[in-house]
Design a protein around this motif. Structure first.
Motif, PDB file in Angstrom:
ATOM      1  N   ILE A   1      34.361  40.906  28.185  1.00  0.00           N
ATOM      2  CA  ILE A   1      33.548  41.579  29.506  1.00  0.00           C
ATOM      3  C   ILE A   1      33.646  42.801  28.328  1.00  0.00           C
ATOM      4  O   ILE A   1      31.893  43.153  29.673  1.00  0.00           O
ATOM      5  N   ILE A   2      34.483  43.743  28.218  1.00  0.00           N
ATOM      6  CA  ILE A   2      33.888  45.341  28.183  1.00  0.00           C
ATOM      7  C   ILE A   2      33.276  44.643  26.420  1.00  0.00           C
ATOM      8  O   ILE A   2      32.455  45.915  26.788  1.00  0.00           O
ATOM      9  N   LEU A   3      33.454  44.231  25.916  1.00  0.00           N
ATOM     10  CA  LEU A   3      33.184  43.929  24.323  1.00  0.00           C
ATOM     11  C   LEU A   3      30.829  43.284  24.341  1.00  0.00           C
ATOM     12  O   LEU A   3      30.469  43.499  23.797  1.00  0.00           O
ATOM     13  N   ALA A   4      30.770  42.217  25.736  1.00  0.00           N
ATOM     14  CA  ALA A   4      30.120  41.988  25.701  1.00  0.00           C
ATOM     15  C   ALA A   4      28.697  43.350  26.097  1.00  0.00           C
ATOM     16  O   ALA A   4      27.681  43.100  26.959  1.00  0.00           O
ATOM     17  N   LEU A   5      29.476  44.662  27.216  1.00  0.00           N
ATOM     18  CA  LEU A   5      28.631  45.587  27.178  1.00  0.00           C
ATOM     19  C   LEU A   5      27.666  45.685  28.171  1.00  0.00           C
ATOM     20  O   LEU A   5      26.604  46.157  28.461  1.00  0.00           O
ATOM     21  N   GLY A   6      28.206  44.695  28.976  1.00  0.00           N
ATOM     22  CA  GLY A   6      27.001  44.368  30.320  1.00  0.00           C
ATOM     23  C   GLY A   6      28.018  45.564  31.503  1.00  0.00           C
ATOM     24  O   GLY A   6      29.238  45.591  31.841  1.00  0.00           O
ATOM     25  N   ARG A   7      27.777  47.057  31.475  1.00  0.00           N
ATOM     26  CA  ARG A   7      27.933  47.687  32.273  1.00  0.00           C
ATOM     27  C   ARG A   7      27.842  47.451  33.848  1.00  0.00           C
ATOM     28  O   ARG A   7      29.464  47.825  34.660  1.00  0.00           O
ATOM     29  N   ALA A   8      27.520  46.961  34.607  1.00  0.00           N
ATOM     30  CA  ALA A   8      27.973  45.858  35.253  1.00  0.00           C
ATOM     31  C   ALA A   8      28.667  45.678  35.961  1.00  0.00           C
ATOM     32  O   ALA A   8      29.140  45.078  36.720  1.00  0.00           O
ATOM     33  N   ASN A   9      29.063  44.860  34.953  1.00  0.00           N
ATOM     34  CA  ASN A   9      29.743  43.760  35.103  1.00  0.00           C
ATOM     35  C   ASN A   9      31.582  44.405  34.677  1.00  0.00           C
ATOM     36  O   ASN A   9      32.177  43.702  35.300  1.00  0.00           O
ATOM     37  N   ILE A  10      31.438  44.662  33.954  1.00  0.00           N
ATOM     38  CA  ILE A  10      32.637  46.131  34.220  1.00  0.00           C
ATOM     39  C   ILE A  10      32.611  46.244  34.795  1.00  0.00           C
ATOM     40  O   ILE A  10      34.213  46.273  35.076  1.00  0.00           O
ATOM     41  N   LEU A  11      32.434  46.883  35.903  1.00  0.00           N
ATOM     42  CA  LEU A  11      32.816  47.699  37.184  1.00  0.00           C
ATOM     43  C   LEU A  11      33.469  46.767  38.377  1.00  0.00           C
ATOM     44  O   LEU A  11      34.020  47.151  39.225  1.00  0.00           O
ATOM     45  N   ILE A  12      32.083  45.205  37.468  1.00  0.00           N
ATOM     46  CA  ILE A  12      32.425  44.071  38.866  1.00  0.00           C
ATOM     47  C   ILE A  12      33.933  43.967  38.346  1.00  0.00           C
ATOM     48  O   ILE A  12      34.946  43.518  39.606  1.00  0.00           O
ATOM     49  N   ALA A  13      34.640  43.845  37.094  1.00  0.00           N
ATOM     50  CA  ALA A  13      35.618  43.604  37.031  1.00  0.00           C
ATOM     51  C   ALA A  13      36.104  44.861  37.879  1.00  0.00           C
ATOM     52  O   ALA A  13      37.648  43.984  37.493  1.00  0.00           O
ATOM     53  N   VAL A  14      36.089  45.961  37.642  1.00  0.00           N
ATOM     54  CA  VAL A  14      37.337  46.805  37.718  1.00  0.00           C
ATOM     55  C   VAL A  14      37.331  46.296  39.546  1.00  0.00           C
ATOM     56  O   VAL A  14      39.078  46.654  39.789  1.00  0.00           O
ATOM     57  N   PHE A  15      36.116  46.564  40.129  1.00  0.00           N
ATOM     58  CA  PHE A  15      36.218  45.864  41.572  1.00  0.00           C
ATOM     59  C   PHE A  15      36.892  45.049  41.627  1.00  0.00           C
ATOM     60  O   PHE A  15      37.820  45.103  42.413  1.00  0.00           O
ATOM     61  N   ALA A  16      37.302  43.802  40.944  1.00  0.00           N
ATOM     62  CA  ALA A  16      37.800  42.813  41.384  1.00  0.00           C
ATOM     63  C   ALA A  16      39.447  42.791  41.099  1.00  0.00           C
ATOM     64  O   ALA A  16      40.295  43.099  42.008  1.00  0.00           O
ATOM     65  N   LEU A  17      39.417  43.666  40.324  1.00  0.00           N
ATOM     66  CA  LEU A  17      41.031  44.175  39.687  1.00  0.00           C
ATOM     67  C   LEU A  17      41.861  45.050  40.582  1.00  0.00           C
ATOM     68  O   LEU A  17      43.005  45.181  41.174  1.00  0.00           O
ATOM     69  N   MET A  18      40.912  45.487  41.450  1.00  0.00           N
ATOM     70  CA  MET A  18      41.705  46.659  42.372  1.00  0.00           C
ATOM     71  C   MET A  18      41.596  46.114  43.778  1.00  0.00           C
ATOM     72  O   MET A  18      42.342  45.612  44.049  1.00  0.00           O
ATOM     73  N   ILE A  19      41.014  44.466  44.333  1.00  0.00           N
ATOM     74  CA  ILE A  19      40.819  43.949  45.315  1.00  0.00           C
ATOM     75  C   ILE A  19      42.190  43.251  45.023  1.00  0.00           C
ATOM     76  O   ILE A  19      42.715  42.946  46.191  1.00  0.00           O
ATOM     77  N   LEU A  20      42.396  42.834  44.406  1.00  0.00           N
ATOM     78  CA  LEU A  20      43.982  42.604  44.326  1.00  0.00           C
ATOM     79  C   LEU A  20      44.828  43.098  43.774  1.00  0.00           C
ATOM     80  O   LEU A  20      46.164  42.393  44.342  1.00  0.00           O
ATOM     81  N   PHE A  21      44.744  44.464  43.515  1.00  0.00           N
ATOM     82  CA  PHE A  21      46.259  44.432  43.805  1.00  0.00           C
ATOM     83  C   PHE A  21      46.130  45.475  44.873  1.00  0.00           C
ATOM     84  O   PHE A  21      47.480  45.732  46.190  1.00  0.00           O
ATOM     85  N   ILE A  22      45.033  45.720  45.890  1.00  0.00           N
ATOM     86  CA  ILE A  22      45.080  46.228  47.134  1.00  0.00           C
ATOM     87  C   ILE A  22      45.507  45.208  48.426  1.00  0.00           C
ATOM     88  O   ILE A  22      46.090  45.876  48.505  1.00  0.00           O
ATOM     89  N   PHE A  23      45.688  44.287  48.076  1.00  0.00           N
ATOM     90  CA  PHE A  23      46.193  43.033  48.551  1.00  0.00           C
ATOM     91  C   PHE A  23      47.376  42.467  48.010  1.00  0.00           C
ATOM     92  O   PHE A  23      47.578  41.208  48.833  1.00  0.00           O
ATOM     93  N   ARG A  24      47.644  43.228  46.815  1.00  0.00           N
ATOM     94  CA  ARG A  24      48.910  43.165  45.851  1.00  0.00           C
ATOM     95  C   ARG A  24      48.701  41.301  46.068  1.00  0.00           C
ATOM     96  O   ARG A  24      50.135  40.436  46.197  1.00  0.00           O
ATOM     97  N   ILE A  25      48.173  40.951  45.297  1.00  0.00           N
ATOM     98  CA  ILE A  25      47.630  39.596  44.926  1.00  0.00           C
ATOM     99  C   ILE A  25      48.634  39.799  43.452  1.00  0.00           C
ATOM    100  O   ILE A  25      48.728  38.483  43.312  1.00  0.00           O
ATOM    101  N   SER A  26      48.404  41.060  42.554  1.00  0.00           N
ATOM    102  CA  SER A  26      48.755  40.669  41.252  1.00  0.00           C
ATOM    103  C   SER A  26      49.051  42.724  41.352  1.00  0.00           C
ATOM    104  O   SER A  26      48.761  43.190  41.571  1.00  0.00           O
ATOM    105  N   GLY A  27      50.511  42.346  40.604  1.00  0.00           N
ATOM    106  CA  GLY A  27      50.993  43.501  40.457  1.00  0.00           C
ATOM    107  C   GLY A  27      50.972  44.613  39.661  1.00  0.00           C
ATOM    108  O   GLY A  27      49.973  44.123  38.679  1.00  0.00           O
ATOM    109  N   TRP A  28      51.157  46.269  40.232  1.00  0.00           N
ATOM    110  CA  TRP A  28      50.471  46.346  38.997  1.00  0.00           C
ATOM    111  C   TRP A  28      51.093  46.770  37.022  1.00  0.00           C
ATOM    112  O   TRP A  28      50.419  47.843  36.862  1.00  0.00           O
ATOM    113  N   LYS A  29      52.529  46.280  37.485  1.00  0.00           N
ATOM    114  CA  LYS A  29      52.917  46.766  36.080  1.00  0.00           C
ATOM    115  C   LYS A  29      51.845  44.775  35.578  1.00  0.00           C
ATOM    116  O   LYS A  29      51.461  45.277  34.302  1.00  0.00           O
ATOM    117  N   ASP A  30      51.151  43.970  36.386  1.00  0.00           N
ATOM    118  CA  ASP A  30      50.549  43.395  35.103  1.00  0.00           C
ATOM    119  C   ASP A  30      49.675  43.653  35.031  1.00  0.00           C
ATOM    120  O   ASP A  30      49.060  43.507  33.490  1.00  0.00           O
TER     121      ASP A  30
END
Length: 385
Positions: free
Chosen positions: A187-216
């Protein structure tokens, strides 16, 4: 809902389905071949079993298909729109086969299929990373799809993989970490700025709802960051342009301006599919003269198929989102412990957000991925096991 029974041996159907979802971005030829075979199998299934698979999602999808066909029939530019009937044919027809066979699979079979699809995305990510580091391309991409499709595909499957507990499916934890990292790097190397931000958004949602832990998540982010930095040392042509012009809009402001000039011309059924070149009047203002679409899935559906098409598309989308959200809300603890449905739900949201800056309805790859994801959510919210 009654369990659906296929007339074919399970192994044959499952193999073809697994091969189809493994070829999403790997090979357009194989993608079309396997989904065409899957449709042909469905065509000769018993009608009594096909009827069992018919539900409200099917009705909503048929309304959207009807809107698209009507917009071809009443197109302002029939010579351009007529090609839509065969170019989107597999998108329409694959829906019924995917829906039928997903409903014929047990939850265990679905887990196997989804695992195959996820690790295929990691393999595709690796291909893009290698091509980028060898300077074959300026942005990471697969053999048969450009960086935009490649990136949208990866941001759809990254949250699904992250949300699935690595210890629950017989997966080696190191393979899980590597696969997550590969997709993130791609995702990063594809250099799509919007898609990188969307991926970060997805990571944040997974973390906030404790679906994925911060260590992972932390380890995946560190690996992705380090490898991406090293990759940019090998291939820095485009990254320098991104650094020098971080706010460059890729002509989207001009495209939006062009839309505001024609949005009220044919509001009911639109201008017809694939008519961008005929109705967009500001091409001389574009930096990239090769732009061929509206770069927004909702604007595209509205311009091409009017309010009828947009209403049908939004109806399908909102119904699936509501079904998924309602299932997560009611059975939160059970779903939290598994994570699969949450990951797919976030994957769909990621694809939609990406589509608002790119589009996926007319993409031969992303349109079928869209169908696969919404029908997975529909299947996982049914109690037929």
């Amino acid at each position: 809902m009654n369990v659906i029974q296929s007339r074919y041996p399970f192994k044959i159907v499952f193999f073809i389905f697994a091969a189809a979802v493994s070829s999403f971005v790997l090979s357009l030829f194989l993608l079309q071949l396997f989904f065409a075979v899957l449709f042909l199998l469905w065509l000769f299934e018993k009608n009594s079993e096909k009827i069992k698979a018919f539900d409200r999602v099917t009705i909503l999808f048929l309304l959207f298909v009807a809107a698209r066909i009507l917009s071809v029939v009443f197109s302002e530019y029939p010579s351009a729109s007529i090609h839509n009937l065969y170019k989107e044919a597999l998108f329409y027809l694959s829906f019924f086969a995917i829906d039928f066979y997903l409903k014929s699979f047990s939850r265990k079979d679905l887990n196997k299929l989804l695992t195959i699809a996820i690790y295929a995305s990691a393999a595709v990510a690796l291909i893009g990373i290698i091509r980028f580091n060898l300077q074959v391309v300026e942005r990471a991409e697969s053999f048969s799809s450009g960086y935009s499709t490649y990136s949208a595909y990866l941001i759809t499957f990254l949250p699904i993989l992250l949300a699935r507990k690595k210890w629950e499916f017989g997966l080696n934890k190191y393979v899980w970490y590597i696969s997550c990292s590969l997709i993130a790097i791609g995702i990063i190397l594809a250099l799509g700025r919007a898609n990188i931000l969307i991926a970060v958004f997805a990571l944040m949602i997974l973390f906030i709802f404790r679906i994925s832990g911060w260590k992972d998540l932390g380890l995946v982010i560190v690996i992705a960051g380090v490898v991406s930095f090293m990759s940019f040392q090998n291939n820095d042509v485009l990254i320098q342009q991104r650094v020098e012009a971080p706010t460059q809009l890729s002509d989207r402001d001009i495209i939006l301006k062009g839309f505001t000039e024609i949005y009220d011309s044919h509001p009911l059924l639109g201008f017809g599919p694939r008519t961008f070149d005929n109705v967009f009047m500001l091409r001389d203002q574009l930096a990239d003269k090769g732009v061929g679409g509206w770069h927004n899935v909702f604007i595209q559906v509205y311009v091409e198929s009017g309010l009828f098409g947009l209403a049908a598309f939004l109806g399908l989308l909102l119904f699936i989102l509501w079904k998924g959200f309602n299932e997560i809300r009611i059975n939160y603890q059970q779903i939290h412990n598994d994570g699969t449905l949450v990951g797919i739900y976030i994957g769909l949201l990621s694809l939609i957000l990406s589509g608002m800056l790119g589009g996926f309805i007319t993409s031969p790859v992303l349109s079928i991925i869209f169908v696969f994801i919404i029908l997975l959510i529909n299947r996982l919210t049914l109690t037929i096991d």
